[in-house]
Design a protein around this motif. Structure first.
Motif, PDB file in Angstrom:
ATOM      1  N   ASN A  72       6.275  -0.277   2.679  1.00  6.94           N
ATOM      2  CA  ASN A  72       6.783  -1.483   2.167  1.00  6.94           C
ATOM      3  C   ASN A  72       7.282  -2.402   3.359  1.00  6.94           C
ATOM      4  O   ASN A  72       7.280  -3.861   2.876  1.00  6.94           O
ATOM      5  CB  ASN A  72       8.061  -1.044   1.359  1.00  6.94           C
ATOM      6  CG  ASN A  72       7.797  -0.186   0.359  1.00  6.94           C
ATOM      7  OD1 ASN A  72       6.802  -0.457  -0.368  1.00  6.94           O
ATOM      8  ND2 ASN A  72       8.266   1.113   0.049  1.00  6.94           N
ATOM      9  N   THR A  73       7.304  -1.966   4.535  1.00  4.91           N
ATOM     10  CA  THR A  73       7.633  -2.984   5.669  1.00  4.91           C
ATOM     11  C   THR A  73       7.081  -2.443   6.925  1.00  4.91           C
ATOM     12  O   THR A  73       7.002  -1.081   6.998  1.00  4.91           O
ATOM     13  CB  THR A  73       9.206  -3.533   5.946  1.00  4.91           C
ATOM     14  OG1 THR A  73       9.787  -2.150   6.351  1.00  4.91           O
ATOM     15  CG2 THR A  73       9.756  -4.113   4.720  1.00  4.91           C
ATOM     16  N   GLU A  74       6.639  -3.248   7.894  1.00  7.09           N
ATOM     17  CA  GLU A  74       5.862  -2.679   9.091  1.00  7.09           C
ATOM     18  C   GLU A  74       6.090  -3.765  10.066  1.00  7.09           C
ATOM     19  O   GLU A  74       5.960  -5.084   9.651  1.00  7.09           O
ATOM     20  CB  GLU A  74       4.584  -2.611   8.863  1.00  7.09           C
ATOM     21  CG  GLU A  74       3.977  -2.029  10.089  1.00  7.09           C
ATOM     22  CD  GLU A  74       2.538  -1.477   9.867  1.00  7.09           C
ATOM     23  OE1 GLU A  74       1.470  -0.977  10.572  1.00  7.09           O
ATOM     24  OE2 GLU A  74       1.863  -1.851   8.644  1.00  7.09           O
ATOM     25  N   TRP A  75       6.342  -3.773  11.387  1.00 11.14           N
ATOM     26  CA  TRP A  75       6.526  -4.451  12.404  1.00 11.14           C
ATOM     27  C   TRP A  75       6.080  -4.245  13.486  1.00 11.14           C
ATOM     28  O   TRP A  75       5.920  -3.016  13.961  1.00 11.14           O
ATOM     29  CB  TRP A  75       8.216  -5.161  12.358  1.00 11.14           C
ATOM     30  CG  TRP A  75       8.801  -3.883  12.622  1.00 11.14           C
ATOM     31  CD1 TRP A  75       9.310  -3.499  13.945  1.00 11.14           C
ATOM     32  CD2 TRP A  75       9.482  -3.004  11.859  1.00 11.14           C
ATOM     33  NE1 TRP A  75      10.150  -2.107  13.851  1.00 11.14           N
ATOM     34  CE2 TRP A  75      10.223  -2.088  12.476  1.00 11.14           C
ATOM     35  CE3 TRP A  75       9.360  -2.890  10.357  1.00 11.14           C
ATOM     36  CZ2 TRP A  75      10.980  -1.020  11.929  1.00 11.14           C
ATOM     37  CZ3 TRP A  75      10.130  -1.886   9.841  1.00 11.14           C
ATOM     38  CH2 TRP A  75      10.900  -1.058  10.572  1.00 11.14           C
ATOM     39  N   ILE A  82       4.355  -9.131  11.231  1.00 10.99           N
ATOM     40  CA  ILE A  82       5.425  -8.595  10.298  1.00 10.99           C
ATOM     41  C   ILE A  82       5.055  -8.492   8.844  1.00 10.99           C
ATOM     42  O   ILE A  82       4.344  -9.428   8.280  1.00 10.99           O
ATOM     43  CB  ILE A  82       6.578  -9.468  10.240  1.00 10.99           C
ATOM     44  CG1 ILE A  82       7.304  -9.679  11.903  1.00 10.99           C
ATOM     45  CG2 ILE A  82       7.713  -9.171   9.470  1.00 10.99           C
ATOM     46  CD1 ILE A  82       8.526 -10.681  12.071  1.00 10.99           C
ATOM     47  N   ARG A  83       5.314  -7.224   8.283  1.00 11.34           N
ATOM     48  CA  ARG A  83       4.665  -6.897   6.962  1.00 11.34           C
ATOM     49  C   ARG A  83       5.779  -6.895   6.109  1.00 11.34           C
ATOM     50  O   ARG A  83       6.865  -5.952   6.319  1.00 11.34           O
ATOM     51  CB  ARG A  83       3.896  -5.529   7.252  1.00 11.34           C
ATOM     52  CG  ARG A  83       3.376  -5.134   5.595  1.00 11.34           C
ATOM     53  CD  ARG A  83       2.614  -3.951   5.974  1.00 11.34           C
ATOM     54  NE  ARG A  83       2.061  -3.680   4.692  1.00 11.34           N
ATOM     55  CZ  ARG A  83       1.192  -2.250   4.778  1.00 11.34           C
ATOM     56  NH1 ARG A  83       1.038  -1.764   6.019  1.00 11.34           N
ATOM     57  NH2 ARG A  83       0.729  -1.868   3.686  1.00 11.34           N
ATOM     58  N   GLU A  84       5.991  -7.336   4.843  1.00 11.46           N
ATOM     59  CA  GLU A  84       7.108  -7.163   3.940  1.00 11.46           C
ATOM     60  C   GLU A  84       6.180  -6.860   2.508  1.00 11.46           C
ATOM     61  O   GLU A  84       5.440  -8.004   2.107  1.00 11.46           O
ATOM     62  CB  GLU A  84       8.053  -8.342   3.798  1.00 11.46           C
ATOM     63  CG  GLU A  84       8.782  -8.387   5.070  1.00 11.46           C
ATOM     64  CD  GLU A  84      10.124  -9.250   5.011  1.00 11.46           C
ATOM     65  OE1 GLU A  84      10.087 -10.042   3.998  1.00 11.46           O
ATOM     66  OE2 GLU A  84      10.692  -9.594   6.059  1.00 11.46           O
ATOM     67  N   HIS A  85       6.163  -5.867   2.171  1.00  9.20           N
ATOM     68  CA  HIS A  85       5.517  -5.574   1.027  1.00  9.20           C
ATOM     69  C   HIS A  85       3.994  -5.817   0.938  1.00  9.20           C
ATOM     70  O   HIS A  85       3.098  -5.428   1.804  1.00  9.20           O
ATOM     71  CB  HIS A  85       6.123  -5.925  -0.378  1.00  9.20           C
ATOM     72  CG  HIS A  85       7.513  -5.285  -0.456  1.00  9.20           C
ATOM     73  ND1 HIS A  85       7.617  -3.991  -0.975  1.00  9.20           N
ATOM     74  CD2 HIS A  85       8.838  -5.896   0.066  1.00  9.20           C
ATOM     75  CE1 HIS A  85       8.864  -3.788  -0.976  1.00  9.20           C
ATOM     76  NE2 HIS A  85       9.559  -5.073  -0.298  1.00  9.20           N
TER      77      HIS A  85
END
Length: 423
Positions: free
Chosen positions: A123-126, A140-143
């Motif tokens: 769901n999130t990744e950074w 940066i990942r958000e969903h």
């Protein structure tokens, strides 16, 4: 090299908990237990104590889980579950994401990489990078939205839509041979996690050491130094023989095994012992089978020694749960001292392990910032803290005795046992 690891809302850990390998400014064992880079002073490892079911093994498992998710993410299908269990004893966390983050250094560049996920999706990744002091984001990942910083991380551009919900973006970029992502994947691949209870599967590296003349000498020297009772080690190889299969196996299973093991070898490890006559003179050398005739402790040492020396020789991180199991306390201390050593650990390898062996508190030459305790509070939450955080005015720390007496916490509370056995 690892700088910090943080986990939150996973198994018995509810709130974010961090193990730090930054050395604090104390004078204990500075010459042996810390190493300096251009930017940091770092510890060569940490030891984690706690009662049974306190959560220390869960913390070790969290490190292993993050490594598994990173290295296996791309190989999974779109329907595969991620085998993640949040903290279930609170309505606040039972349906929210688990948190994993590692801060580490590669080629003197500091990276901070992490993600939040449930059992079905990331769901999130950074990923952040710090070449000097300032930290800058690479992606940066958000969903379902992934923002790639084109100048800092061009290798990730146009790969956002190729990323499944249950796959890590970092792993996708690595598959397309991204320079930075490849370096980070190599770092995760370069540390080993071992269960001290189930160690049979780790002896592959040890067998490789035995087959190489240079590393064979190191392994034999290690075994002799630890006084395991034998004089030599050897590998015996022979082709797989159908006659060795149990006679009552179903025919279909036999055919399958013959197909699977075609061209395979059976490997036996032999130890050599002196045989004496009535006057205690050596008359010959005889072989013992390692698995059936040597102790469980000797088998464990053999199985994990390849991993120990692989990390020591190449640098990296070794993470072991229940290191002490089946080992004499002096053997456990000997393994840990390999890492807290200038002579044996020239590549700044790091060892993180969980144990009940309190002898290490007194005789393992560990600094206070290397010693961690885990205990559960009344809400079932595992909490971790280091000995360097423990302060008690006007009192001297007697590590082993004070720990067993409960001064630092993280021990089992055992009530009166007299009523358990009836007359």
């Amino acid at each position: 090299m690892l700088l910090e690891f943080t986990v939150g809302n996973y198994l018995s850990t509810k709130n974010k908990t961090t193990l730090s390998l930054f050395a604090v400014p104390i004078k204990e064992h500075k010459e042996t237990n810390i190493f300096s880079t251009e930017r940091y002073e770092l510890l060569k490892g940490a030891v984690i104590y706690g009662a049974n079911s306190s959560g220390k093994s869960n913390f070790i498992k969290a490190i292993s889980t993050m490594r598994r998710l990173v290295l296996q993410s791309f190989e999974q299908s779109s329907t595969a579950e991620l085998d993640i269990a949040p903290f279930l004893l609170s309505t606040e966390t039972e349906k929210t994401d688990s948190f994993f983050e590692a801060v580490f250094s590669v080629d003197n560049i500091r990276y901070r990489y992490g993600f939040e996920l449930d059992n079905h999706s990331i769901n999130t990744e950074w990923l952040f990078e710090s070449q000097k002091k300032t930290e800058k984001p690479l992606f940066i990942r958000e969903h379902d939205r992934i923002e790639v910083m084109s100048r800092s991380f061009p290798e990730g551009k146009d790969l956002e839509k190729r990323t499944r919900d249950n796959a890590l973006f970092l792993a996708v970029v690595d598959q397309f041979n991204g320079k930075v992502s490849k370096k980070i994947m190599k770092w995760f691949n370069n540390f080993i996690t071992i269960s001290g209870l189930k160690h049979e599967g780790y002896k592959g590296l040890t067998l490789e050491m035995l087959e190489n003349k240079q590393t064979q000498a190191t392994l034999l020297s290690f075994c002799k130094t630890l006084d395991l009772g034998f004089d030599d080690l050897a590998i015996s190889k022979k082709p797989f023989d159908q006659k060795e299969l149990p006679s009552d196996l179903p025919e279909g299973l036999v055919k399958q095994l013959l197909t699977d093991f075609e061209g395979a070898f059976k490997i036996d490890i032999k130890t050599t012992h002196k045989k004496y006559d009535v006057k205690n003179k050596v008359i010959e050398q005889i072989e013992f089978d390692m698995r059936s005739q040597e102790s469980s402790g000797t088998n464990k040492l053999f199985n994990i020694s390849g991993s120990i020396f692989n990390v020591l020789n190449n640098g990296g991180l070794l993470v072991i749960d229940d290191l002490h199991t089946s080992l004499h306390p002096l053997l456990t201390i000997a393994i840990t001292k390999l890492f807290n050593s200038k002579e044996c650990n020239r590549n700044n390898a790091q060892l993180i392990f969980a144990t009940h062996d309190t002898n290490i508190l007194n005789y393992g030459n560990y600094r206070r910032d290397q010693i961690y305790f885990v205990e559960k509070n009344k809400y079932g939450e595992s909490e971790m803290y280091s000995l360097v955080e423990y302060k008690e005015a006007g009192k001297t720390i007697r590590r082993n005795k004070d720990y067993l007496e409960g001064r630092y916490g993280a021990i089992p509370f055992i009530s009166n046992l007299s009523g358990i056995v009836t007359k």
